[in-house]
Design a protein around this motif. Structure first.
Motif, PDB file in Angstrom:
ATOM      1  N   VAL A 139       0.836  -1.199   0.000  1.00  0.00           N
ATOM      2  CA  VAL A 139       0.000   0.000   0.000  1.00  0.00           C
ATOM      3  C   VAL A 139       0.873   1.251   0.000  1.00  0.00           C
ATOM      4  O   VAL A 139       0.618   2.214  -0.733  1.00  0.00           O
ATOM      5  CB  VAL A 139      -0.976  -0.010   1.192  1.00  0.00           C
ATOM      6  N   GLU A 140       1.915   1.260   0.828  1.00  0.00           N
ATOM      7  CA  GLU A 140       2.821   2.412   0.859  1.00  0.00           C
ATOM      8  C   GLU A 140       3.506   2.620  -0.486  1.00  0.00           C
ATOM      9  O   GLU A 140       3.799   3.753  -0.884  1.00  0.00           O
ATOM     10  CB  GLU A 140       3.859   2.233   1.964  1.00  0.00           C
ATOM     11  N   LEU A 141       3.735   1.543  -1.227  1.00  0.00           N
ATOM     12  CA  LEU A 141       4.356   1.628  -2.549  1.00  0.00           C
ATOM     13  C   LEU A 141       3.333   1.915  -3.652  1.00  0.00           C
ATOM     14  O   LEU A 141       3.652   1.820  -4.835  1.00  0.00           O
ATOM     15  CB  LEU A 141       5.101   0.326  -2.866  1.00  0.00           C
ATOM     16  N   GLN A 142       2.103   2.257  -3.247  1.00  0.00           N
ATOM     17  CA  GLN A 142       1.012   2.568  -4.166  1.00  0.00           C
ATOM     18  C   GLN A 142       0.687   1.395  -5.091  1.00  0.00           C
ATOM     19  O   GLN A 142       0.379   1.567  -6.265  1.00  0.00           O
ATOM     20  CB  GLN A 142       1.323   3.822  -4.990  1.00  0.00           C
ATOM     21  N   MET A 143       0.766   0.183  -4.534  1.00  0.00           N
ATOM     22  CA  MET A 143       0.377  -1.012  -5.262  1.00  0.00           C
ATOM     23  C   MET A 143      -1.065  -1.375  -4.885  1.00  0.00           C
ATOM     24  O   MET A 143      -1.662  -0.755  -4.006  1.00  0.00           O
ATOM     25  CB  MET A 143       1.320  -2.167  -4.919  1.00  0.00           C
ATOM     26  N   VAL A 144      -1.587  -2.391  -5.551  1.00  0.00           N
ATOM     27  CA  VAL A 144      -2.925  -2.893  -5.267  1.00  0.00           C
ATOM     28  C   VAL A 144      -2.798  -4.332  -4.781  1.00  0.00           C
ATOM     29  O   VAL A 144      -2.725  -5.260  -5.585  1.00  0.00           O
ATOM     30  CB  VAL A 144      -3.832  -2.842  -6.518  1.00  0.00           C
ATOM     31  N   PRO A 145      -2.705  -4.567  -3.456  1.00  0.00           N
ATOM     32  CA  PRO A 145      -2.655  -5.946  -2.962  1.00  0.00           C
ATOM     33  C   PRO A 145      -4.035  -6.583  -3.059  1.00  0.00           C
ATOM     34  O   PRO A 145      -5.013  -6.022  -2.566  1.00  0.00           O
ATOM     35  CB  PRO A 145      -2.203  -5.797  -1.509  1.00  0.00           C
TER      36      PRO A 145
END
Length: 199
Positions: free
Chosen positions: A133-139
């Motif tokens: 989330v901090e890396l602006q990904m979509v888990p």
């Protein structure tokens, strides 16, 4: 739009790691789909140093060429599946370092997890999701959790991943469906952003 390209990242670098087995299994399963392209990526191949840059590459370009090579590699994918070994209730140091060595290269892409450990690597996956989330990904919601008894059966008792597949195949299919949906959605959005910026 071309098919999304997905990396299956082996998230452990120990010589005696277990991660190769679930990584190969999920790779083979993902290759049965006709809506994504999949490739294996091994952290051991990159000899990443411990993060020692002036700042994240969100702010300044990285100087160590090993970090740059890693960034260039992961930038070429539209999503990721990462094998997660649970070490002391979290992810491996090697995987955390791999996350930290990049930032913009992970942005706006989905990630799914194949985990193992005493409680199926669940605690490590929760940590990995927070990092993502901090890396602006979509888990994605679903993950594969290989529990302690299944892990022991494959690692030490001569069983194979195929032997424990009934316990993990449904969640693997869910994870792949979710990852694929988000890979198309985010790939389309990124491509639209690039086109708008070029106008």
């Amino acid at each position: 739009m071309s098919k999304p390209k997905i990396a299956v990242i082996i998230g452990s670098t120990r010589d005696t790691r277990f991660a190769d087995k679930p990584a190969q299994w999920i790779l083979d399963l993902a290759k049965q789909r006709d809506d994504i392209d999949v490739e294996l990526v091994d952290l051991k191949d990159f000899d990443l140093p411990l993060f020692n840059e002036a700042a994240s590459n969100a702010w300044v370009p990285s100087q160590d060429q090993r970090a740059v090579a890693w960034q260039q590699k992961i930038a070429g994918y539209d999503g990721y599946i990462i094998t997660i070994a649970e070490y002391n209730r979290s992810i491996t140091g090697a995987l955390k370092n791999a996350f930290d060595q990049a930032y913009v290269d992970w942005n706006k892409k989905p990630v799914g997890f194949v985990a193992y450990g005493s409680v199926g690597g669940a605690r490590a996956v929760e940590h990995a999701r927070n990092i993502a989330v901090e890396l602006q990904m979509v888990p994605v919601r679903s993950a594969v959790h290989i529990g302690g008894s299944e892990f022991v059966a494959v690692a030490f008792q001569g069983k194979t991943i195929k032997d424990i597949e009934p316990a993990i195949l449904p969640s693997a299919k869910d994870m792949l469906d979710q990852l694929t949906w988000w890979a198309y959605a985010t790939k389309n959005a990124r491509e639209e952003s690039v086109a708008e910026a070029a106008e």
